[in-house]
Structure formats: structure tokens, C-alpha cells
Design an enzyme around this catalytic site. Sequence first.
Site, PDB file in Angstrom:
ATOM      1  CG  HIS A  17      -1.648  -1.114   1.214  1.00  0.00           C
ATOM      2  ND1 HIS A  17      -1.825  -1.961   2.485  1.00  0.00           N
ATOM      3  CD2 HIS A  17      -2.874  -1.200   0.452  1.00  0.00           C
ATOM      4  CE1 HIS A  17      -2.925  -2.961   2.802  1.00  0.00           C
ATOM      5  NE2 HIS A  17      -4.545  -2.350   1.061  1.00  0.00           N
ATOM      6  CE  LYS A  41     -11.555  -7.541   3.060  1.00  0.00           C
ATOM      7  NZ  LYS A  41     -11.565  -6.968   1.811  1.00  0.00           N
ATOM      8  NE  ARG A  93      -2.927  -7.461  -3.893  1.00  0.00           N
ATOM      9  CZ  ARG A  93      -3.750  -7.679  -3.270  1.00  0.00           C
ATOM     10  NH1 ARG A  93      -2.649  -8.119  -2.089  1.00  0.00           N
ATOM     11  NH2 ARG A  93      -4.724  -8.140  -3.192  1.00  0.00           N
ATOM     12  CB  SER A 131      -4.003  -6.580   4.692  1.00  0.00           C
ATOM     13  OG  SER A 131      -3.254  -5.225   4.190  1.00  0.00           O
TER      14      SER A 131
HETATM   15  O1  PNS Z   1      -9.022  -2.815   0.838  1.00  0.00           O
HETATM   16  P1  PNS Z   1     -10.129  -3.509  -0.378  1.00  0.00           P
HETATM   17  O2  PNS Z   1     -11.188  -4.096   0.854  1.00  0.00           O
HETATM   18  O3  PNS Z   1     -10.025  -4.141  -1.043  1.00  0.00           O
HETATM   19  O4  PNS Z   1     -11.041  -2.152  -0.295  1.00  0.00           O
HETATM   20  C1  PNS Z   1     -12.074  -2.473  -0.603  1.00  0.00           C
HETATM   21  C2  PNS Z   1     -12.692  -0.931  -0.991  1.00  0.00           C
HETATM   22  C3  PNS Z   1     -12.839  -0.251   0.078  1.00  0.00           C
HETATM   23  C4  PNS Z   1     -12.549  -0.296  -1.463  1.00  0.00           C
HETATM   24  C5  PNS Z   1     -14.724  -1.044  -1.829  1.00  0.00           C
HETATM   25  O5  PNS Z   1     -14.714  -2.305  -0.837  1.00  0.00           O
HETATM   26  C6  PNS Z   1     -15.558   0.282  -2.049  1.00  0.00           C
HETATM   27  O6  PNS Z   1     -14.942   0.716  -2.310  1.00  0.00           O
HETATM   28  N1  PNS Z   1     -16.444  -0.408  -0.577  1.00  0.00           N
HETATM   29  C7  PNS Z   1     -17.001   1.314  -0.664  1.00  0.00           C
HETATM   30  C8  PNS Z   1     -18.392   0.890  -1.100  1.00  0.00           C
HETATM   31  C9  PNS Z   1     -18.815   0.787  -2.344  1.00  0.00           C
HETATM   32  O7  PNS Z   1     -18.571   2.667  -3.481  1.00  0.00           O
HETATM   33  N2  PNS Z   1     -19.175   0.108  -3.019  1.00  0.00           N
HETATM   34  C10 PNS Z   1     -19.457  -0.345  -4.773  1.00  0.00           C
HETATM   35  C11 PNS Z   1     -18.404  -0.092  -5.989  1.00  0.00           C
HETATM   36  S1  PNS Z   1     -17.737  -2.058  -5.920  1.00  0.00           S
END
Ligand code: PNS
Length: 162
Positions: A17, A41, A93, A131
Site C-alpha cells: 500500500h 468484510k 498486483r 493484509s
Molecule cells: O482493501 P479492499 O478491501 O480491497 O477495499 C475495498 C473498497 C473499500 C475499496 C471497496 O469495498 C469499496 O469501494 N467500498 C465502498 C462501497 C462502494 O462504493 N461499493 C461500490 C463499488 S464496488
Amino acid sequence: MTKAVIPGTFDPVTSGHMDVIERATAIFDELVVGVAVSEMKNERGPLFDLNERIEFLRVATAHVPQVSVAPFSKLLVDFVREQGATAIVKGLRAMTDFEHEFQMAALNWRLDRRVETMFIMSAPDYMYLSSSAVKEIAVHGGDLTGLVPPVVQAALRKRFIA
Ligand code: PNS
């Protein structure tokens, strides 16, 4: 003035990150690291609570003045607009990331066409770093040097060894 959001759960922030955040500062004037509250999550929720995840990021990015850290618990595109940003930056990645990231980018574009998603290819050193992998190594007492910022390494050691 160009401003972007780097979103994620950051449970916890890794060196992968950090690499993406630091490299994005060469492209954008301002960066907001958006920390998703992420209760959904998994059934147990994140290992580190929101305040801890934010604090780790603040400490780890203290040397980069154009970076700020903020939580969000709404649609990502809404958070991006609220921050006055125009882009989402994510790290990419291995190929295994692609399908999921492609889907999220397409959905976000469908939700708000003013917001562009851009990807920074992971540095080879961090290609397989996540992570989840970091937490697994920590549980078993493995060496995390170089894989996470020192503040995270100390927190994981305290959580799993002390
Ligand atoms: O680190 P991660 O878990 O891959 O992050 C995922 C994240 C937080 C970027 C994604 O879950 C997100 O954008 N969540 C906010 C809700 C949203 O906008 N969802 C619609 C787009 S898929």
C-alpha cells in the site's frame, strides 16, 4: 490542482500500500487515503478497529505532506466527490486482482462517470503481499520486516506475541 482518493480497508496498511501511495504522489498534487469502515468484510470484522487503521496510516505517511487520511462509510464515488477529488487510485498486483478490480472500476464508472479509476502496478517485491497474508504471518510469529511499516510491525507483535 489534481486530487485522488486511494481507498481500502487497510487492515493493516502494508508496504505494498505504501509503495502505491508514495508513487501516486508523483502524479497527484493531493491524495486522500480513504479508510473503509468495512464492518461487512467478514463475519469477524477487521482485526484492527477504524481508529487503529487510521493511526497506522497517519504515522506511516507522516513524511508525505500531500497525503491525508480519512474514514468513509458510504459509496466510494460519493466520498471521492465529497473530498473534491476526481480519481480513484488502486494498486494492481497479480492477475488474480484484475477481475475484482475491473468489476469495481466498471461499477464505480457506472455510478459516477466524472470519477476515473487508475491503477498503479505493484512493484515486483510486493506482488504477492496482502493484509491477509501479513496477518497470517503475524499469527505464527513470522518476520514481517519490510512487509509492513514499523508502526504496524510493532502493533502486530504486541497483538500476537506479547
Ligand atoms: O482493501 P479492499 O478491501 O480491497 O477495499 C475495498 C473498497 C473499500 C475499496 C471497496 O469495498 C469499496 O469501494 N467500498 C465502498 C462501497 C462502494 O462504493 N461499493 C461500490 C463499488 S464496488
